[in-house]
Design an enzyme around this catalytic site. Structure first.
Site, PDB file in Angstrom:
ATOM      1  CG  ASP A 101       1.611  -1.576  51.181  1.00 47.14           C
ATOM      2  OD1 ASP A 101       2.651  -1.849  51.810  1.00 47.14           O
ATOM      3  OD2 ASP A 101       0.657  -2.357  51.041  1.00 47.14           O
TER       4      ASP A 101
HETATM    5  N1  URA Z   1      -1.689  -3.855  54.995  1.00 44.29           N
HETATM    6  C1  URA Z   1      -1.400  -3.733  53.674  1.00 44.29           C
HETATM    7  O1  URA Z   1      -1.600  -4.626  52.893  1.00 44.29           O
HETATM    8  N2  URA Z   1      -0.860  -2.555  53.272  1.00 44.29           N
HETATM    9  C2  URA Z   1      -0.655  -1.507  54.101  1.00 44.29           C
HETATM   10  O2  URA Z   1      -0.193  -0.454  53.666  1.00 44.29           O
HETATM   11  C3  URA Z   1      -0.979  -1.661  55.460  1.00 44.29           C
HETATM   12  C4  URA Z   1      -1.492  -2.849  55.881  1.00 44.29           C
END
Ligand code: URA
Length: 231
Positions: A101
């Protein structure tokens, strides 16, 4: 591989232009002029175009320390993208193996080897990913067994696969998962009534983020990392 495929892969010419180049006797294989573009190569031949040796590109395997605020994509209209951080040719050929993310930091892998990417990211491979998590609320002990058994995430048919949670302090933990559902870690903690406020990926399979890499820095993977990545 066929000669025309080889040339279209490792030069900027299209298949039809390559036909013309062959017709014009501009292509040689082992110093013999070739007359047909569809001949099969074994892989050890010297292919030349106008006398210049055409060198096959080796696949690239890169680890990058993703900083906050970057999107794991090749283009984005609003935010900087991780490939902006790379000073390498043919960036658009690179695929991101395992996205993070925009507000997650840590290890991402980039490659132009599609099969290797598949081995890392295909759900069937169950490649492990390890995250350091900081939460808004204290992490309760019973979350360890809950995550080990599997949690029901909103909108998912099946429980999450067994995951290993190590509580490091009241608000921090290390979590190892073997799948990569959308926002998985945040959703797993949300299912326990908690909220992830910082997330950092430490490893994918056997590949650990190099501690020498500051956010935004990258390096090529070594042979061992490439070979053992999916265990
Ligand atoms: N899980 C999440 O919630 N976000 C990420 O970036 C990676 C794994």
């Amino acid at each position: 591989m066929r000669l025309d495929k080889f040339l279209s892969q490792y030069t900027d010419y299209s298949r039809s232009q390559i036909q013309q180049l062959v017709k014009a006797a501009r292509v040689t294989v082992n110093n013999e002029v070739v007359r047909k573009a569809d001949i099969k190569l074994r892989g050890d031949e010297q292919v030349k175009l106008d006398g210049q040796l055409i060198v096959a590109f080796a696949y690239r395997y890169i680890m990058l320390h993703k900083p906050l605020g970057y999107v794991c994509a090749n283009n984005d209209s609003e935010h900087p993208v991780v490939v902006d951080l790379l000073d390498v040719p043919r960036k658009q050929d690179l695929q991101i193996a395992g996205r993070l993310d925009i507000d997650t930091t840590g290890l991402i892998l980039l490659t132009d080897d599609g099969q290797w990417n598949h081995r890392i990211t295909a759900p069937k491979q169950e490649c492990s990913k390890t995250y350091q998590v900081i939460t808004a609320e204290p992490i309760q002990q019973d979350v360890i067994s809950l995550f080990a058994q599997g949690v029901q995430l909103h909108g998912e048919k099946h429980l999450t696969r067994p995951a290993h949670l190590e509580i490091l302090s009241s608000h921090s933990a290390r979590l190892q998962i073997h799948e990569g559902k959308y926002h998985q870690v945040k959703r797993m903690f949300a299912a326990t009534g908690n909220r992830v406020i910082q997330l950092h990926r430490e490893s994918i399979g056997n590949i650990k983020l190099d501690s020498q890499l500051a956010p935004g820095e990258y390096r090529p993977l070594n042979e061992i990392e490439i070979q053992e990545s999916t265990q």
